[in-house]
Design an enzyme around this catalytic site. Structure first.
Site, mmCIF file in Angstrom:
data_model
loop_
_atom_site.group_PDB
_atom_site.id
_atom_site.type_symbol
_atom_site.label_atom_id
_atom_site.label_comp_id
_atom_site.label_asym_id
_atom_site.label_seq_id
_atom_site.Cartn_x
_atom_site.Cartn_y
_atom_site.Cartn_z
ATOM 1 N N HIS A 266 0.833 -1.206 0.000
ATOM 2 C CA HIS A 266 0.000 0.000 0.000
ATOM 3 C C HIS A 266 0.868 1.256 0.000
ATOM 4 C CE1 HIS A 266 -3.649 2.343 1.267
ATOM 5 N NE2 HIS A 266 -2.708 3.143 1.761
ATOM 6 N N GLU A 267 1.770 1.347 0.962
ATOM 7 C CA GLU A 267 2.600 2.547 1.072
ATOM 8 C C GLU A 267 3.558 2.662 -0.113
ATOM 9 O OE1 GLU A 267 1.673 4.685 3.018
ATOM 10 O OE2 GLU A 267 0.478 3.520 4.445
ATOM 11 N N HIS A 270 1.883 4.581 -2.895
ATOM 12 C CA HIS A 270 2.016 6.025 -2.733
ATOM 13 C C HIS A 270 3.390 6.502 -3.193
ATOM 14 C CE1 HIS A 270 -1.697 6.887 -0.617
ATOM 15 N NE2 HIS A 270 -1.432 6.036 0.364
ATOM 16 N N GLU A 296 -4.591 7.545 -3.163
ATOM 17 C CA GLU A 296 -5.082 6.274 -2.619
ATOM 18 C C GLU A 296 -5.392 5.270 -3.725
ATOM 19 O OE1 GLU A 296 -4.748 5.464 0.335
ATOM 20 O OE2 GLU A 296 -4.416 7.436 1.249
#
Length: 502
Positions: A266-267, A270, A296
Site C-alpha cells: 500500500h505505502e 504512494h 489512494e
C-alpha cells in the site's frame, strides 16, 4: 521587471517553498519514527515557524503582485505550457492561503503536531479523554478554515474538496449508497461460511525477516530503492519529500506477517507515484500527487488489485519463502490467495479485507458529517463509533484503542480525508478496465512479477502529471470516461463471488 525576470522570480519562489516543505516533512517523519517523546513541544514550535514562513512567502504582497503580472503574461500567451500550469496551480494555492491569516496557520501547524504526540500516548493507553480536547480544537479550527475558504458552502463540503477537487457530500452520498448496495449483501452471504484452516497466517516471522520482505516487495513494485527509506511506526504512512527522497513506513507484528506485506504494498503505491512525477516538475508546485483520492488509487491498486490477486500469489510466495522458509515452504499459492482475501468483519481498518474495507470508511464519513452538520459533538465520537461499527460491521467495540483512537488522521486535522480511501479503491477498478482495453494483461504481469506494463500505463496517464491535472481530468483522460463506481462494484462482486462460490 521583464517577463523573463518575472518567470525566474516565480521559479525561485516555488523552489524556496519546496525547500521549506522538505524541512517540514523531515521534522514530521522524525517525529513519527525516532524522535524522543519529550521533543514534541520543540518540534511543534519549529514546524509552526516553518509553516509561518511558508505562508508569508506565499501570501506576501510581492508574491501576489508577481502572480497577477504573470497572469497577464499568460493571458497574452507569453508563458510556456509548463509555467502556465504552475501558475494556475500556484494561484489557486495562493488564493486559499490568503484566506487564512499567517498567525492562524502557525497555530494550526503547532496544534496538529502537539495533537499527534497526544494521540500516540492516548492510543496506547486507551485514553480518549486526554485526546478529546485536541479534537475539539481541531474541529473548531477546521470550521474556521472552511468558513474562510468559502463562506457560501457547507463547511464539510469545503473540506472534502480540499482532498478531492469536485467532491462533496452529495457526490460521496451517491457513491457510498452504490457501494453499500453491493458490499452489504456480499458480506451477509459470506458470513455463514466457515473460515478455512490457514495456520500460517499467525505463524511467527521475526522483525528482521519482515523488513527484508518489505524491501523486496518495494523492489518488486518497481521503486527506486536508492531514493527510498523504510522505517517502522505506530501508524504506517508514506511521503514524497523531494526529488530522490521518498519515505515508506510499516508496522510489524511478528505473528501477522501478512499485515506488513499489504501495508508495504500500500505505502509503496504512494511512494512510486511520488517517484514518477515528471522530473521537469521538481521543486515546483506541480511536484507530488494531485489529490488524496488519486494517491489512494495508487496505494489501493498495488495493495489489492495486484497484491491480493491470485496472479500475484506466486511472486509474493517466492518473496515470503526466501525470507521465512520455515513458515512458507509448504504453503501453496492458492492458500496464500485465500489468506489474503478472507472476507470477515474486524475492528481495525488497516487490517480489514478488501470487501469490508469501505464499511470502515463509511463509519468515519458518517461521524465527520455529523460533527460538521452540528448533529454530534466531539464528546459523542466514542459512542457513535460503537453504534456505527455495530450497524456496518456487526461488531462490538471493546475499547477506544480498537475504536475511535485507531487512526492518526484526526490528530493531524485531516477531516475530509477518509472518504478518499474508498474513492481510490474505486478509481483503481476503473484503471484495470482501461488497461485491458489498451491491451495490457494485468494478471499476466502480476503473475510474472514483471509489472512494467502496468507501471508504464500508470506513469503515462497518472503519475507524470503530478499536480498539473485535477482528479476528474486525470480519470477521464486515463480511462476514456468520467469516474463511474460501477467498475468497482462489479469487480468486488466478481472476485468475492468466485472466492466464496456464491
Amino acid at each position: 521587471m521583464s517577463e523573463t525576470s518575472r518567470i525566474d522570480a516565480f521559479k525561485q519562489l516555488q523552489r524556496t517553498l519546496q525547500q521549506k516543505y522538505y524541512l517540514m516533512s523531515v521534522l514530521e517523519f522524525d517525529g513519527e519514527t525516532v524522535a524522543p517523546e519529550n521533543g514534541a513541544a520543540a518540534r511543534a514550535e519549529a514546524m509552526g515557524a516553518l509553516a509561518g514562513e511558508m505562508h508569508e512567502l506565499t501570501t506576501s504582497d510581492a508574491s501576489v503582485r508577481l502572480v497577477a503580472e504573470l497572469e497577464a503574461d499568460a493571458a497574452a500567451g507569453a508563458l510556456d505550457a509548463q509555467t502556465a500550469t504552475e501558475l494556475h496551480v500556484f494561484s489557486r494555492d495562493q488564493r486559499e492561503a490568503r484566506a487564512i491569516p499567517t498567525e492562524e496557520e502557525v497555530a494550526w501547524s503547532k496544534l496538529a503536531s502537539e495533537a499527534n504526540a497526544v494521540w500516540h500516548r492516548a492510543k496506547l493507553a486507551d485514553d480518549w479523554a486526554s485526546f478529546e480536547p485536541y479534537v475539539e480544537r481541531i474541529v473548531d479550527a477546521c470550521r474556521r478554515r472552511a468558513e474562510a475558504l468559502d463562506p457560501a458552502r457547507d463547511a464539510y463540503d469545503v473540506l472534502l474538496d480540499q482532498y478531492e477537487r469536485g467532491m462533496d457530500t452529495a457526490a460521496y452520498d451517491a457513491f457510498f449508497a452504490q457501494v453499500k448496495e453491493t458490499v452489504v449483501p456480499l458480506v451477509r452471504e459470506i458470513a455463514p461460511q466457515p473460515a478455512p484452516d490457514l495456520p500460517f497466517r499467525s505463524a511467527r516471522v521475526d522483525r528482521a525477516a519482515q523488513l527484508a520482505i518489505a524491501r523486496d516487495l518495494l523492489e518488486l513494485e518497481g521503486l527506486d530503492m536508492d531514493g527510498c527509506a523504510v522505517a517502522e511506526v505506530e501508524h504506517p504512512f508514506s511521503d514524497g519529500f523531494a526529488p530522490g527522497d521518498v519515505r515508506v513506513t510499516t508496522h510489524i507484528y511478528e505473528t501477522d506477517a501478512l499485515s506488513n506485506v499489504f501495508s508495504i504494498l500500500h505505502e509503496g503505491g504512494h511512494a512510486i507515484y511520488e517517484q514518477n512525477v515528471d522530473p521537469a516538475y521538481a521543486w515546483t508546485c506541480l511536484d507530488g500527487g494531485t489529490s488524496m483520492g488519486i494517491h489512494e488509487s495508487q496505494s489501493r491498486f498495488f495493495e489489492n488489485i495486484v497484491g491480493r490477486s491470485r496472479a500475484f500469489a506466486e511472486p509474493l510466495l517466492a518473496v515470503l519463502r526466501k525470507h521465512a522458509p520455515e513458515v512458507y515452504s509448504s504453503v501453496s499459492a492458492d492458500d496464500l490467495y485465500r489468506a489474503a482475501n478472507l472476507a470477515h468483519p474486524q475492528l481495525i481498518r488497516m487490517e480489514a479485507d478488501e470487501l469490508t474495507y469501505p464499511l470502515h470508511i463509511m463509519i468515519r464519513y458518517d461521524i465527520e458529517r455529523a460533527l460538521f452538520a452540528g448533529e454530534a459533538r466531539v464528546a459523542d465520537i466514542p459512542t457513535l463509533w460503537r453504534e456505527l461499527t455495530r450497524r456496518y460491521l456487526g461488531l462490538d467495540v471493546p475499547n477506544d484503542t480498537l475504536g475511535c483512537l485507531q487512526d492518526t488522521h484526526w490528530s493531524g486535522g485531516s477531516f475530509g480525508y477518509f472518504p478518499s480511501y474508498a474513492l481510490g479503491s474505486a478509481y483503481g477498478a476503473q484503471y484495470v478496465d482501461a488497461m485491458e482495453r489498451a491491451g495490457i494483461d494485468v494478471d499476466g504481469a502480476s503473475a510474472s512479477g514483471g509489472l512494467a506494463p502496468v507501471r508504464d500505463w500508470l506513469r503515462d496517464r497518472i503519475w507524470r502529471w503530478g499536480r498539473g491535472k485535477d482528479a476528474p481530468e486525470l480519470i477521464a483522460g486515463a480511462c476514456g470516461s468520467p469516474f463511474d463506481a460501477t467498475y468497482y462494484c462489479d469487480y468486488l462482486v466478481k472476485k468475492f463471488s468466485a472466492l466464496y462460490n456464491l
